[in-house]
Write a protein that holds these residues in place. Sequence first.
Motif, short mmCIF file in Angstrom:
data_model
loop_
_atom_site.label_atom_id
_atom_site.label_comp_id
_atom_site.label_asym_id
_atom_site.label_seq_id
_atom_site.Cartn_x
_atom_site.Cartn_y
_atom_site.Cartn_z
N CYS A 291 51.03 100.28 121.77
CA CYS A 291 49.74 99.69 122.14
C CYS A 291 48.80 99.70 120.93
O CYS A 291 48.63 100.74 120.28
N HIS B 38 45.72 99.79 120.81
CA HIS B 38 44.49 100.58 121.00
C HIS B 38 44.64 101.95 120.35
O HIS B 38 43.94 102.25 119.38
N HIS C 71 45.24 103.90 128.74
CA HIS C 71 43.89 103.48 129.12
C HIS C 71 43.87 102.12 129.77
O HIS C 71 42.80 101.58 130.03
FE1 FES Z 1 46.83 101.62 125.12
FE2 FES Z 1 44.61 103.01 124.89
S1 FES Z 1 46.49 103.38 123.92
S2 FES Z 1 44.97 101.29 126.09
#
Ligand code: FES
Length: 478
Positions: free
Chosen positions: A435, A437, A456
Motif C-alpha cells: 500500500c 500509504h 487504514h
Molecule cells: Fe494502507 Fe494505510 S497502509 S491505508
Amino acid sequence: MQSIWSMETKLPNPRPKPVPLKAQAVVIGAGLAGLLTAYTLQNQGIQVIVLEKDHIGSGQTKNTTAKVTAQHGDLYHRLLAQHGEEKTAQYAQANRQALEDYRRIITENKINCSWQEAPAAIYSETNKAAMEKEYLAQKKVGLPVCFGEESQLPFPVAGLVTMEGQAHFQPLEFLRFLGQNLTVYENTQVWGAQGKMLETSQGDLQAEYLIFASHFPCLRLPGAYFARLHQERSYVLALANAPCFSKMYLGCGGNGWSFRQAGEYLLFGGEGHRTGENSTGGQYKKLAGQAAAWWPHCREAARWSAQDCITLDGIPYIGQFSRYRPNWYVATGFGKWGMTTSMVAARIITDSILGRKNETALVFSPQRFSKTAAKSMLVQGGKAAKSIARQLIVPPKGAVEELPLGSGGIVQWQGKKAGVYKDMAGQVFVVEAKCPHMGCQLEWNPEEKTWDCPCHGSRFDQYGALLEGPAARGCSNE
Ligand code: FES
C-alpha cells in the motif's frame, strides 16, 4: 454498481479552474460534512470556499442509506460506561439538535429531497437483555424511546428499542441544494498544508481557517489520524416488490441487517467487515439469498457498498485538528452515522471559528483520550504491524499461473511479490502488493474486484488506480 441516489441524481462535474490566492476559510471535501460546514460558515458571514478532489458528492455521501437519527445502534450504553452520563447526554443532545437543524434548513429553503419522518428502531433476534440495557441507556440520556418485541421484520425479535421522531431523505438532492449556494472548486486535489498555506493541484492558496472534511484526513501528521481510525465496508440492495416498512431498522449483534424504505424500494443492507478483510467475498450473494428467502417475488433494482471511518471509542473526531495547528479543524470518524454527525460537525466547527461556546464540543474533541481508546489503539497498531510484516517477510502464495480465472491474489510476478488479478479471459492485471500509504500488504476483495488495505482502508481498482484514501496515490505496477 451505483446507489439509487446516484441513479436518480446526476450532479455536474465542472472542469478544474485555478483556485484564488486567498480565502478566509477553506473546506476540503465536498461531501455532506464539508458542504454543511461551508454552508453554515457562509451563513454566519465567513467567506468560504470548498476544494474537492473529484466532484460534489463523489465520496461516501452517495452510498449512505441516509437515516437521519440520533439512535446510533447500541452505542449509548457503551458511551455511558466510558464517558459517564453528562457527556453521553451531550452526545445525544448534539445529534437531536442536528435532526432539528435538518428540518429547519429543508423547510426554510423548501428543499425537495424526499425528507420523511419515520421512527428508528434497533433490534436483537436473540439477546433481549442487551436491548433492555441499551433501552435504559438511551432513556437515561433523554432520548424518546420505548421497548417492545413486535416489529414488521420477517423474523421474530427478542427485543426492540424504538425512537420516535427520526427521519430519512435523499442525500444527493440535499447536497445539490448546498452546492448551488457555495463556491466549490472541483477536480482540485490538496497535496499538502503548512500553517495557513495549502498546496493544491490548481495552485497554492492561503486561508485563515482550514477545515479537513474529506472522510479520512489526507495528511499523516500532525494528528496521526491513521493510528486512530480504521475503515469498514458494508453492502446494500434496493429491493422492489418487497414489503413497505414504516420504521427504519438496524440489527445489533449478529449480522447487523439494516432496513429502510426509500420510495418504492426497501433498502436492505449488512454483511459488513473491516476493509481489507474480505478474502472470500459473497456479501451481495448472502444478502440477495436472504431477501429471496423472505420475499420470493422481490427484485433487485440496485446494489452498492459503503465505507465508514470508525474511531477508537465510537465518537467522531470533530474540532481542532491538532493542538499544534490552532487554525485547522477536522470532521471524521462518523462510524455509520454520517447524516446527523455531519450536521454536528458544521455546528461545532462554526461555533469554534466564531468563538462561540458550544456545550457539546468537548465530547467530540479529537484531542480526547481514554483507557478504551488506548486499548483499541494497541489492537489497531498490532493489525498494522502484522500487515507490514506480512508484506516484508511472508513470501507470495504461488505463481500467477496458479491463479484461477476471475480471481486475484499476492503471487510471484517476474521475480517479485505483486498483486495480480486474472480476468475470465485470462488477462492479468498487476499492481504493487504494498500500500502506498504506509506499506501494509494489500488484499484482494473478490466482492468488488478491488485491492483493499487492511490497515487504514485505502482501496485501489484492478489497474492500481486510487479509489479511496488515506493513500494519496495509486499502486499501479508501472
Ligand atoms: Fe494502507 Fe494505510 S497502509 S491505508
